[in-house]
Motif scaffolding. Sequence first.
Motif, short mmCIF file in Angstrom:
data_model
loop_
_atom_site.label_atom_id
_atom_site.label_comp_id
_atom_site.label_asym_id
_atom_site.label_seq_id
_atom_site.Cartn_x
_atom_site.Cartn_y
_atom_site.Cartn_z
N VAL A 126 -1.04 -3.53 -10.84
CA VAL A 126 0.10 -2.63 -10.62
C VAL A 126 0.63 -2.88 -9.21
CG1 VAL A 126 0.82 -0.22 -10.41
CG2 VAL A 126 -0.79 -0.89 -12.21
N THR A 127 1.93 -2.99 -9.08
CA THR A 127 2.52 -3.34 -7.79
C THR A 127 3.39 -2.20 -7.27
OG1 THR A 127 4.28 -4.47 -9.01
CG2 THR A 127 2.43 -5.82 -8.23
N ASP A 128 3.97 -2.40 -6.09
CA ASP A 128 4.65 -1.30 -5.41
C ASP A 128 5.99 -1.69 -4.80
OD1 ASP A 128 1.54 -0.70 -5.07
OD2 ASP A 128 2.61 1.22 -4.90
N ILE A 129 6.91 -0.76 -4.89
CA ILE A 129 8.13 -0.78 -4.08
C ILE A 129 8.09 0.47 -3.21
CG2 ILE A 129 10.64 -0.57 -4.06
CD1 ILE A 129 10.63 -2.03 -6.82
N ILE A 130 8.25 0.30 -1.91
CA ILE A 130 8.23 1.44 -0.99
C ILE A 130 9.52 1.45 -0.16
CG2 ILE A 130 7.04 2.49 0.98
CD1 ILE A 130 4.42 1.25 -0.14
N HIS A 131 10.24 2.55 -0.28
CA HIS A 131 11.48 2.74 0.48
C HIS A 131 11.18 3.57 1.73
CE1 HIS A 131 13.34 2.59 -3.79
NE2 HIS A 131 13.47 1.39 -3.25
N ILE A 132 11.51 3.06 2.89
CA ILE A 132 11.35 3.86 4.11
C ILE A 132 12.65 4.63 4.33
CG2 ILE A 132 10.71 3.89 6.54
CD1 ILE A 132 8.54 2.70 4.79
#
Length: 235
Positions: A126-132
Amino acid sequence: MEAPILITGGAQRIGLALARHFIAANVPLIVTYRTRHNSVEELAAQGVKCIQVDFNEPNAIDKLVHQVSEYTPALRAIVHNASSWDCEKLNPNHDALFDDMMRIHAKVPYLLNMALAPLLQASQEVTDIIHITDYVAEKGSPKHIAYAASKAALDNLSRSFAAKYAPDIKVNSVSPSLIIFNEHDDEAYKAKTLKKSLMGIEPGCKEVIASIELLLNSNYITGRTLAVDGGRHLK
Ligand SMILES: NC(=O)C1=CN([C@@H]2O[C@H](COP(=O)(O)OP(=O)(O)OC[C@H]3O[C@@H](n4cnc5c(N)ncnc54)[C@H](OP(=O)(O)O)[C@@H]3O)[C@@H](O)[C@H]2O)C=CC1
Ligand SMILES: Nc1nc2c(c(=O)[nH]1)N=C([C@H](O)[C@@H](O)CO)CN2
């Protein structure tokens, strides 16, 4: 090679601190930079794939997606960190300011998420997208109106993309208020800003790094916003 993490705007300040954190943990990295700060040599010497991109330039997204796709068949995560903290006072051309803010904070993450999802889905985990984003996405900001609206748009993308890409990819926001001051910030500004949160401190990059690690290591958090703001909402 283990699937790398892509950090946008990784050549200074929070993005650079995050890059150094992952280098120390032997996590493969791709970093975008606009200005060739001295840090780019440091990162490249430690094996980081450094890609120059100004997201205001035409075809910047297509060129970046091509270079990333040529470099790796898979991605572990994307951290959308690149940002321009511009304000109406310094930018009287409000038409251009609004477009610039929406481009860097919402359109660029949107287009990269659409184009690079197959590389995230190619990972065996499972992978991730992270918005700051920014605390002002929820509160607004009379001095950074377009900036705050664009960060609110970015925060909303977390929920849409979380629903679109689950369960392969988790998508979340990290929403800081003050993390680190800028070099030009004077003592009066610093004192005023520190009073805005309950904790009253300049916490440093480690707070954002810890929040990103929490999200990367969770198998369950998605479509959420992690507020890293010292209790500013209660002042
Ligand atoms: N610092 C803080 O206290 C807070 C930060 N945040 C958020 O955290 C993130 C990191 O903050 P911080 O480290 O201060 O960010 P910076 O203001 O230092 O900017 C981060 C990077 O974005 C890059 N960038 C800006 N515009 C473009 C563009 N058009 N194309 C490519 N790259 C671009 C900059 O490149 P270049 O080197 O050329 O300038 C810079 O390296 C940001 O999203 C910010 O909004 C939120 C709240 C508080
Ligand atoms: N791209 C940036 N965004 C923000 C910055 C910054 O330096 N670059 N700084 C802030 C402030 O720290 C603010 O949170 C408190 O004054 C906000 N966003």
